[in-house]
Design a protein around this motif. Sequence first.
Motif, PDB file in Angstrom:
ATOM      1  N   ARG A  25       0.822  -1.218   0.000  1.00 30.30           N
ATOM      2  CA  ARG A  25       0.000   0.000   0.000  1.00 30.30           C
ATOM      3  C   ARG A  25       0.855   1.267   0.000  1.00 30.30           C
ATOM      4  O   ARG A  25       0.307   2.376   0.066  1.00 30.30           O
TER       5      ARG A  25
ATOM      6  N   GLN B 186       1.261   1.129 -11.656  1.00 31.21           N
ATOM      7  CA  GLN B 186       0.784   1.797 -12.867  1.00 31.21           C
ATOM      8  C   GLN B 186       1.813   1.693 -13.982  1.00 31.21           C
ATOM      9  O   GLN B 186       1.449   1.511 -15.162  1.00 31.21           O
TER      10      GLN B 186
ATOM     11  N   THR C 100      -2.979  -6.712  -4.204  1.00 28.80           N
ATOM     12  CA  THR C 100      -3.880  -5.580  -4.409  1.00 28.80           C
ATOM     13  C   THR C 100      -5.295  -6.105  -4.608  1.00 28.80           C
ATOM     14  O   THR C 100      -5.534  -7.314  -4.637  1.00 28.80           O
ATOM     15  N   ASP C 101      -6.235  -5.201  -4.780  1.00 35.50           N
ATOM     16  CA  ASP C 101      -7.607  -5.585  -5.119  1.00 35.50           C
ATOM     17  C   ASP C 101      -7.647  -5.825  -6.619  1.00 35.50           C
ATOM     18  O   ASP C 101      -7.865  -4.908  -7.405  1.00 35.50           O
ATOM     19  N   ASP C 102      -7.416  -7.092  -7.023  1.00 34.86           N
ATOM     20  CA  ASP C 102      -7.290  -7.378  -8.454  1.00 34.86           C
ATOM     21  C   ASP C 102      -8.585  -7.158  -9.206  1.00 34.86           C
ATOM     22  O   ASP C 102      -8.580  -7.016 -10.430  1.00 34.86           O
ATOM     23  N   SER C 103      -9.736  -7.115  -8.513  1.00 31.88           N
ATOM     24  CA  SER C 103     -11.011  -6.905  -9.218  1.00 31.88           C
ATOM     25  C   SER C 103     -11.050  -5.537  -9.882  1.00 31.88           C
ATOM     26  O   SER C 103     -11.709  -5.351 -10.910  1.00 31.88           O
ATOM     27  N   ILE C 104     -10.316  -4.574  -9.301  1.00 25.31           N
ATOM     28  CA  ILE C 104     -10.271  -3.232  -9.889  1.00 25.31           C
ATOM     29  C   ILE C 104      -9.554  -3.267 -11.236  1.00 25.31           C
ATOM     30  O   ILE C 104      -9.900  -2.533 -12.171  1.00 25.31           O
ATOM     31  N   HIS C 105      -8.564  -4.156 -11.356  1.00 22.73           N
ATOM     32  CA  HIS C 105      -7.739  -4.219 -12.565  1.00 22.73           C
ATOM     33  C   HIS C 105      -7.990  -5.506 -13.360  1.00 22.73           C
ATOM     34  O   HIS C 105      -7.152  -5.907 -14.153  1.00 22.73           O
ATOM     35  N   GLN C 106      -9.129  -6.142 -13.147  1.00 18.63           N
ATOM     36  CA  GLN C 106      -9.354  -7.463 -13.719  1.00 18.63           C
ATOM     37  C   GLN C 106      -9.195  -7.470 -15.234  1.00 18.63           C
ATOM     38  O   GLN C 106      -8.629  -8.409 -15.804  1.00 18.63           O
ATOM     39  N   ASP C 107      -9.662  -6.415 -15.899  1.00 21.34           N
ATOM     40  CA  ASP C 107      -9.570  -6.387 -17.358  1.00 21.34           C
ATOM     41  C   ASP C 107      -8.125  -6.329 -17.845  1.00 21.34           C
ATOM     42  O   ASP C 107      -7.834  -6.737 -18.972  1.00 21.34           O
TER      43      ASP C 107
END
Length: 278
Positions: free
Chosen positions: A104, A113, A156-163
Amino acid sequence: MISQNKYQADIDYILAQRNHLGDDFWTTEDNRIGKGSPFSARDVAIFLNELGFTRKDVIVQGLAERIFQAWRPDGRFRIAPKGTIYPCHTITMLRVLCYLGYHRDDRLAVTFQHLFDIQHDDGGWRCNTVKMGKDPLTDCSNPGVTLEALDAFRHTDDSIHQDRLDPAVDFLLGHWEIKRPIGPCHFGIGSLFMQVEFPFLRYNLFYYVYTLACYERARADRRFQEAYTSLREKVIDGKMVIENTNHRLSKLDFCKKGAPSACASARWNEIADRMADL
């Protein structure tokens, strides 16, 4: 979490190597943080995590700060005073800092990024050490580097970057079928890959299954389930037995070749828990 006391002799041995490269925290005097494997700053960060250390420990704080000295404002890590900064350098330093509990940290947000900015067309990551077009398989991403990147992103919260992460998962699942050496560094899936190796320092079956098990897209895929089954068949009485390791780690009990490892078994249990609902 493994109790530090269980492997105190291992901890003492690792800490005794702290200055073996000429400077503190397993680095050289000119701050090379990837030199000296398997007792480089990079490798020791992974060892300490497996042995129960967290960012609350002073030794972890010092090691992390030494690694952060290599961080650049554009998100990359310079692991040596001179020379090209390759994506694999940045990704492996990102991964170990995540292991140490710094996922974090605002500086690592820049690095995450940066990885998206340099993601290859096939979904993975690669070093441009070979010019494109030499061979279709060479043009592929580097499976080992891509696995390490996904290992970092799992913190990390991979659901945010799933695409953005799904293509990387698909790329590694595809390598399970191709098996041939691909990417600039020619990573393949053969007999050595299929041996249980621990800690997670190199591209191998255990590390492959552990990391991909963190991603829902992989867990539901036939190719991953084949890899998972291959790993499960190696478990003896619920314990993971190490089949391969660096010979310089022979004095360490937590990753001793031919013996069950409590640390490796804990990682296996994480995999089994994630697969329990399928």
